[in-house]
Scaffold this motif. Structure first.
Motif, PDB file in Angstrom:
ATOM      1  N   TRP A   1       9.297  24.341  34.516  1.00  0.00           N
ATOM      2  CA  TRP A   1       9.836  25.511  33.813  1.00  0.00           C
ATOM      3  C   TRP A   1       8.754  26.296  33.080  1.00  0.00           C
ATOM      4  N   PHE A   2       7.592  25.681  32.846  1.00  0.00           N
ATOM      5  CA  PHE A   2       6.492  26.426  32.234  1.00  0.00           C
ATOM      6  C   PHE A   2       6.022  27.568  33.144  1.00  0.00           C
TER       7      PHE A   2
ATOM      8  N   VAL B   1       6.888  17.074  26.856  1.00  0.00           N
ATOM      9  CA  VAL B   1       7.326  17.964  25.780  1.00  0.00           C
ATOM     10  C   VAL B   1       8.302  17.235  24.869  1.00  0.00           C
TER      11      VAL B   1
ATOM     12  N   ASP C   1      10.212  13.668  29.029  1.00  0.00           N
ATOM     13  CA  ASP C   1       9.017  14.281  29.605  1.00  0.00           C
ATOM     14  C   ASP C   1       7.997  14.479  28.479  1.00  0.00           C
TER      15      ASP C   1
ATOM     16  N   LEU D   1       8.081  19.567  34.234  1.00  0.00           N
ATOM     17  CA  LEU D   1       7.673  20.699  33.405  1.00  0.00           C
ATOM     18  C   LEU D   1       7.453  21.968  34.224  1.00  0.00           C
TER      19      LEU D   1
ATOM     20  N   MET E   1      -0.287  22.011  26.423  1.00  0.00           N
ATOM     21  CA  MET E   1       0.566  21.710  27.582  1.00  0.00           C
ATOM     22  C   MET E   1       0.952  22.969  28.335  1.00  0.00           C
ATOM     23  N   ARG E   2       1.334  24.006  27.602  1.00  0.00           N
ATOM     24  CA  ARG E   2       1.713  25.254  28.270  1.00  0.00           C
ATOM     25  C   ARG E   2       0.550  25.801  29.087  1.00  0.00           C
TER      26      ARG E   2
ATOM     27  N   GLU F   1      -0.294  23.480  32.206  1.00  0.00           N
ATOM     28  CA  GLU F   1       0.723  23.575  33.248  1.00  0.00           C
ATOM     29  C   GLU F   1       0.646  24.913  33.977  1.00  0.00           C
TER      30      GLU F   1
ATOM     31  N   CYS G   1       1.910  24.467  37.469  1.00  0.00           N
ATOM     32  CA  CYS G   1       2.911  23.439  37.165  1.00  0.00           C
ATOM     33  C   CYS G   1       2.926  22.311  38.194  1.00  0.00           C
TER      34      CYS G   1
ATOM     35  N   SER H   1       3.330  18.103  36.573  1.00  0.00           N
ATOM     36  CA  SER H   1       4.579  17.357  36.389  1.00  0.00           C
ATOM     37  C   SER H   1       5.748  18.202  36.863  1.00  0.00           C
TER      38      SER H   1
END
Length: 278
Positions: A192-193, A96, A94, A190, A175-176, A179, A184, A187
């Motif tokens: 989980w962000f 990350v 992914d 991702l 990215m954090r 997302e 979110c 993706s």
């Protein structure tokens, strides 16, 4: 508890490494300790089960290990031309993981350049096991005194590593934020962000925190002169503002879109980008 376990299992062995390196440090100006001798003092934890990377101990112990490339990655070595090799595959799973892959390759490139400079300077090449040197320099906010006194690395190497860390952290912060502001939806891999605890906690409390401390330590003289906030302080402020917004009953995405959190993130990115220009 998780953080204390990390300190006991990862940081303390590296502190032991630091003590050993200091004990082996040359006494200027007459002593001259071989870099190859110094690197051999790094604890066996860095070379555990070297023929079976599936059970590579530092990776197993590190709480921030993620996918194929985030965390200690002994598969990427200068002996193999710094080619992309990961834990369970050679491709990132992914965005990350891909950022970590590029970071690992950059670290390896820094080590390769260091080895070339050492050979050209007539010194014994210490870069015989990338995982050893990478493990030490990845915690340089702790191990820097030993690295300096033992003459394992030069300033060019530290500058190269710093540049790699800046690129990684800029991507991670971006990215954090993207997302979380988009709930979110960018993706599924991702998502989980947008979930408190779990992978997000590991990302923030270990992977992000360690490299923020490294960059702050690299730039401490600049901060002292300019009286600017450290990246770790800005991250703590973002966490505080996020919690305040969440306590108002907002969703995580709404909290990430708030003016205070957006401001914190912009300040962090501005600080990181300023490091790129220095």
């Amino acid at each position: 508890i998780l953080y204390c376990s990390f300190v006991m299992l990862i940081v303390l062995p590296l502190l032991w490494t630091t003590t050993l390196l200091l004990s082996e440090a040359p006494t200027p100006p007459t002593a001259d300790v071989s870099p190859g001798t110094i690197i051999s003092t790094i604890p066996s934890i860095s070379n555990f089960n070297n023929n079976n990377n599936e059970n590579y101990l530092p990776r197993r112990l590190y709480p921030g290990t993620y996918k194929n490339f985030c965390g200690p990655t002994p598969e990427i070595t200068i002996n193999d031309g710094c080619r992309s090799h990961g834990w369970h595959g050679d491709d990132a799973e992914d965005p990350v993981d891909d950022a970590c892959r590029l970071h690992d390759i950059s670290y390896c490139g820094c080590e390769s350049q260091l080895a070339t400079r050492q050979r050209n300077g007539g010194k014994t090449t210490l870069v015989t096991s990338s995982s050893k040197l990478s493990s030490v320099v990845a915690l340089r906010y702790i191990t820097r005194p030993a690295l300096v006194l033992s003459r394992q690395v030069d300033q060019e190497f530290i500058d190269c590593i710093h540049k790699a860390d800046v690129a990684l952290i800029e991507k991670g912060i971006q990215m954090r934020g993207e997302e979380q502001r988009n709930n979110c939806q960018n993706s599924n891999a991702l998502d989980w962000f947008c979930k408190e605890g779990g992978t997000l906690a590991s990302f923030e409390n270990f992977n992000l925190a360690i490299f923020l401390h490294n960059l702050d330590d690299d730039e401490k003289e600049v901060r002292r002169k300019t009286h600017t906030y450290s990246l770790a302080e800005l991250e703590r402020q973002r966490k505080t503002d996020m919690q305040q917004e969440l306590s108002k009953g907002k969703s995580l995405s709404a909290a990430a879109l708030s003016e205070s959190v957006r401001h914190d993130e912009e300040e962090m990115l501005r600080s990181v980008r300023n490091m790129e220009l220095q």
